[in-house]
Design a protein around this motif. Structure first.
Motif, PDB file in Angstrom:
ATOM      1  N   ASN A 257     -26.247  39.563  39.635  1.00 44.49           N
ATOM      2  CA  ASN A 257     -27.506  39.172  38.988  1.00 44.49           C
ATOM      3  C   ASN A 257     -27.848  40.093  37.819  1.00 44.49           C
ATOM      4  N   ALA A 258     -27.601  41.387  37.997  1.00 46.56           N
ATOM      5  CA  ALA A 258     -27.910  42.335  36.921  1.00 46.56           C
ATOM      6  C   ALA A 258     -27.032  42.086  35.696  1.00 46.56           C
ATOM      7  N   ASN A 259     -25.767  41.735  35.920  1.00 46.68           N
ATOM      8  CA  ASN A 259     -24.855  41.498  34.798  1.00 46.68           C
ATOM      9  C   ASN A 259     -25.137  40.165  34.112  1.00 46.68           C
ATOM     10  N   GLY A 260     -25.673  39.191  34.875  1.00 45.57           N
ATOM     11  CA  GLY A 260     -26.182  37.969  34.269  1.00 45.57           C
ATOM     12  C   GLY A 260     -25.181  36.916  33.883  1.00 45.57           C
ATOM     13  N   ALA A 261     -23.956  36.951  34.412  1.00 45.54           N
ATOM     14  CA  ALA A 261     -22.979  35.910  34.071  1.00 45.54           C
ATOM     15  C   ALA A 261     -23.467  34.539  34.535  1.00 45.54           C
ATOM     16  N   ALA A 262     -23.165  33.513  33.748  1.00 48.59           N
ATOM     17  CA  ALA A 262     -23.473  32.127  34.123  1.00 48.59           C
ATOM     18  C   ALA A 262     -22.405  31.661  35.103  1.00 48.59           C
ATOM     19  N   ILE A 263     -22.830  31.219  36.287  1.00 49.97           N
ATOM     20  CA  ILE A 263     -21.868  30.979  37.371  1.00 49.97           C
ATOM     21  C   ILE A 263     -21.929  29.532  37.845  1.00 49.97           C
ATOM     22  N   LEU A 264     -20.787  28.870  37.784  1.00 47.60           N
ATOM     23  CA  LEU A 264     -20.596  27.540  38.366  1.00 47.60           C
ATOM     24  C   LEU A 264     -19.801  27.692  39.646  1.00 47.60           C
ATOM     25  N   LEU A 265     -20.310  27.105  40.725  1.00 41.45           N
ATOM     26  CA  LEU A 265     -19.640  27.122  42.029  1.00 41.45           C
ATOM     27  C   LEU A 265     -19.272  25.693  42.399  1.00 41.45           C
ATOM     28  N   GLY A 266     -18.008  25.456  42.726  1.00 46.56           N
ATOM     29  CA  GLY A 266     -17.569  24.138  43.147  1.00 46.56           C
ATOM     30  C   GLY A 266     -16.814  24.223  44.454  1.00 46.56           C
ATOM     31  N   ASN A 267     -17.054  23.249  45.336  1.00 48.67           N
ATOM     32  CA  ASN A 267     -16.373  23.282  46.628  1.00 48.67           C
ATOM     33  C   ASN A 267     -16.309  21.870  47.193  1.00 48.67           C
ATOM     34  N   ALA A 268     -15.591  21.720  48.313  1.00 51.49           N
ATOM     35  CA  ALA A 268     -15.455  20.431  48.993  1.00 51.49           C
ATOM     36  C   ALA A 268     -16.199  20.470  50.317  1.00 51.49           C
ATOM     37  N   TRP A 269     -16.738  19.315  50.715  1.00 51.11           N
ATOM     38  CA  TRP A 269     -17.483  19.243  51.976  1.00 51.11           C
ATOM     39  C   TRP A 269     -16.640  19.676  53.164  1.00 51.11           C
ATOM     40  N   LEU A 292     -24.142  24.267  41.123  1.00 49.51           N
ATOM     41  CA  LEU A 292     -23.456  24.083  42.404  1.00 49.51           C
ATOM     42  C   LEU A 292     -22.977  22.645  42.495  1.00 49.51           C
ATOM     43  N   GLU A 293     -21.672  22.465  42.760  1.00 49.36           N
ATOM     44  CA  GLU A 293     -21.099  21.122  42.861  1.00 49.36           C
ATOM     45  C   GLU A 293     -20.310  20.994  44.165  1.00 49.36           C
ATOM     46  N   ALA A 300      -9.453  22.974  47.847  1.00 49.29           N
ATOM     47  CA  ALA A 300      -8.840  22.815  46.524  1.00 49.29           C
ATOM     48  C   ALA A 300      -8.423  21.384  46.205  1.00 49.29           C
ATOM     49  N   THR A 301      -8.730  20.406  47.066  1.00 51.63           N
ATOM     50  CA  THR A 301      -8.319  19.040  46.746  1.00 51.63           C
ATOM     51  C   THR A 301      -9.249  18.388  45.726  1.00 51.63           C
ATOM     52  N   ALA A 302     -10.493  18.849  45.627  1.00 47.00           N
ATOM     53  CA  ALA A 302     -11.411  18.251  44.657  1.00 47.00           C
ATOM     54  C   ALA A 302     -10.971  18.524  43.223  1.00 47.00           C
ATOM     55  N   GLU A 303     -10.295  19.654  42.995  1.00 45.78           N
ATOM     56  CA  GLU A 303      -9.841  19.997  41.652  1.00 45.78           C
ATOM     57  C   GLU A 303      -8.327  19.928  41.510  1.00 45.78           C
ATOM     58  N   GLY A 304      -7.625  19.536  42.599  1.00 48.41           N
ATOM     59  CA  GLY A 304      -6.166  19.541  42.577  1.00 48.41           C
ATOM     60  C   GLY A 304      -5.568  18.627  41.525  1.00 48.41           C
ATOM     61  N   LEU A 305      -6.196  17.465  41.306  1.00 49.37           N
ATOM     62  CA  LEU A 305      -5.687  16.516  40.314  1.00 49.37           C
ATOM     63  C   LEU A 305      -5.646  17.157  38.933  1.00 49.37           C
ATOM     64  N   GLY A 306      -6.644  17.986  38.637  1.00 47.80           N
ATOM     65  CA  GLY A 306      -6.705  18.625  37.325  1.00 47.80           C
ATOM     66  C   GLY A 306      -5.588  19.621  37.102  1.00 47.80           C
ATOM     67  N   LEU A 307      -5.095  20.253  38.159  1.00 47.34           N
ATOM     68  CA  LEU A 307      -3.991  21.189  38.004  1.00 47.34           C
ATOM     69  C   LEU A 307      -2.713  20.488  37.574  1.00 47.34           C
TER      70      LEU A 307
END
Length: 540
Positions: A257-269, A292-293, A300-307
């Motif tokens: 939080n102090a460093n302030g990076a913009a963070i996207l978190l993605g995961n599968a149910w 949050l997505e 890793a299957t939600a993003e596997g197609l992109g790899l």
């Protein structure tokens, strides 16, 4: 422990099949579900040439060699600086893992450095499991990129899948140069992921340990931790928890939080390694720009197609995130609802203001009466098989199933709701509260929530394990358990069933032979399951 070792060998044996199945299933029709609306600013710019690719050696922490590849935008020269994205590889993956996405980013004007995490494949050192040396490696890679490429020191980002996601978040806590992170299928709480409910996640640990041994060089510390974990040695629990906390981004939340990076978190149910709840809890405590997505699938299957270089919503949003927070592109991602959920049942996207806003109400199922079960008997209710079950749910909507009327009541406690005339849109975290009496001081139970149709066939909605120790035999004690978060639609006319048993191949159960568990509902402390539901709107 004989059955545990047998399951361990089986889990290791299925990991390759699961990965291959993921690549095959990635082409299934469900992947074509419509994506959220996007602004015109997100269109991919026309390429003016091919990025250059070179393979390099980078000196990591302690002088080891990190094998890496570098993409530089076409036409780059010393007179222009470009945003930098660093991509640490996933657990057991080679350095070519991100080539498709790295090229895409380079075509859009990024310098991209992907590197093999220490201890794996041709990189030097030993597997430290996102320890301090792994975090120091990330900064060393940034140092190298700023010295040897036209990277902009003021526009540094990191991204990664699984192990790469965890390292990226940890690096954001220690390196103030990192301004944006896309952490996909990673963890915020390592112990809370593979030791939730004080229950060792057997198949998850087996797959990680087996894959690490096959593709890298586990450190002595990691080998000992895995040995203690899989033996369920309670005398080593404090040491194991301390080891995990040191490697958990949630431990360093104040620094992030102090460093302030913009963070996207993605995961599968259905992530078998890092269930979504720990990401949701972490997300709520972040104070900087955040997103949050959650989507259907397993690890890793939600993003596997992109790899594989194919269209993929997760990677599209990751690029939009980096574009906005590193390049300043006004693509609208900062104005969209920060929580994006994709339903397991419909494939539709829903946006929310926060994780707390996901459910609009809670429906209770009373766990009335008394249920007594014998431990150590597999009732037929279980969470499925690591990777494969959630992938079947993702692509074919076939979650683990059980015939609720046929579950043996001597091995499984069962409660059911009345049929729901208009159905229920389950959204968020289901919570169980009950009173347990055990004939032994230690034990394990697993709670399941099923969607039950007219013929009694139950489809798994969610579940979670819990283990207790040092309880006085035959003396009641309370249990509060959060089941894994999900987004699932129960059809009209169906019921919800709550099932609790004591054996699941996913976990190491610690039930002494001959023990019995009794579930009761005292008048002054009634037992219930609270199911989070959403009204028919789609969030906001």
């Amino acid at each position: 422990m004989t059955s545990s070792r047998t399951t361990l060998r089986a889990a290791i044996g299925t990991v390759s099949a699961a990965v291959l199945a993921g690549a095959v299933l990635a082409g299934a029709p469900a992947s074509a579900a419509p994506a959220p609306a996007r602004t015109a600013a997100t269109a991919r710019p026309a390429a003016t040439g091919s990025p250059t690719l070179r393979f390099v050696d980078i000196t990591g922490a302690g002088g080891i060699t990190l094998k890496a590849n570098v993409f530089t935008p076409a036409g780059a020269d010393g007179g222009r600086r470009y945003p930098l994205v660093v991509l640490p590889t996933s657990w057991a993956m080679p350095q070519v893992e991100y080539l498709a996405q790295a090229r895409r980013l380079a075509e859009a004007g990024y310098v991209v450095v992907g590197y093999n995490s220490r201890g794996f494949w041709q990189s030097g050192g030993q597997i430290e499991t996102a320890g301090p040396q792994d975090v120091a490696d990330a900064s060393k890679v940034v140092d190298w990129a700023l010295a040897h490429t036209p990277a902009d020191p003021h526009k540094v980002g990191m991204a990664g899948v699984s192990y790469g996601a965890g390292i990226s978040l940890l690096a954001a806590a220690s390196d103030k140069r990192i301004k944006a992170v896309a952490a996909l299928s990673g963890w915020a709480d390592l112990i809370g992921s593979i030791y939730s409910g004080r229950t060792p996640h057997l198949q998850a640990a087996a797959v990680l340990g087996g894959a690490g041994a096959l593709t890298g060089r586990p450190s002595p510390e990691l080998q000992q931790v895995l040995k203690d974990f899989l033996s369920a040695d309670m005398s080593k629990e404090k040491d194991m928890i301390a080891w995990g906390r040191k490697r958990s981004p949630a431990t360093y939340l104040d620094r992030i939080n102090a460093n302030g990076a913009a963070i996207l978190l993605g995961n599968a149910w259905g992530d078998s390694l890092f269930p979504p709840d720990q990401y949701a809890a972490f997300f709520e405590k972040l104070k900087g720009p955040k997103r949050l997505e959650f989507r259907p699938g397993d690890h890793a299957t939600a993003e596997g197609l992109g790899l594989l270089g194919l269209p993929n919503d997760t990677w599209n949003d990751s690029k939009r995130w980096l574009d906005h927070y590193l390049k300043g592109v006004d693509n609208g991602i900062d104005r969209e609802p920060p929580v994006l959920l994709k339903s397991r049942s419909t494939g539709a996207y829903e946006g929310y203001k926060s994780w707390r806003d996901v459910p609009s109400a809670h429906r209770r199922i009373a766990l009335d009466g008394t249920r007594r079960v014998h431990t150590g008997i597999d009732s037929g209710a279980d969470g499925g098989l690591i990777f494969l079950s959630s992938m079947l749910d993702q692509f074919f909507r076939l979650p683990p199933m059980a015939s609720i009327p046929l579950l043996p009541r001597s091995a499984a406690a069962v409660w059911q709701s009345a049929p729901y005339p208009t159905g229920q849109r389950v959204r968020g975290t289901t919570r169980l509260h009950t009173t347990v009496t055990s004939t032994a001081s230690s034990g394990t139970a697993i709670a399941y929530l099923y969607d039950v149709g007219p013929l009694g066939l139950g489809k798994l909605v969610t579940h979670a394990p819990f283990t207790f120790h040092d309880k006085t035999p035959d003396r009641p004690f309370g249990v509060d358990l959060d089941l894994f978060a999900t987004a699932y639609d129960v059809p009209a006319g169906h019921r919800l069933a709550v099932v609790v048993d004591t054996v699941d191949p996913l976990y190491i159960a610690q039930n002494p032979a001959g023990a019995r568990l009794t579930f009761s509902s005292p008048a002054d402390d009634p037992s219930y399951v609270s199911v989070p539901v959403r009204d028919q709107d789609h969030g906001s």
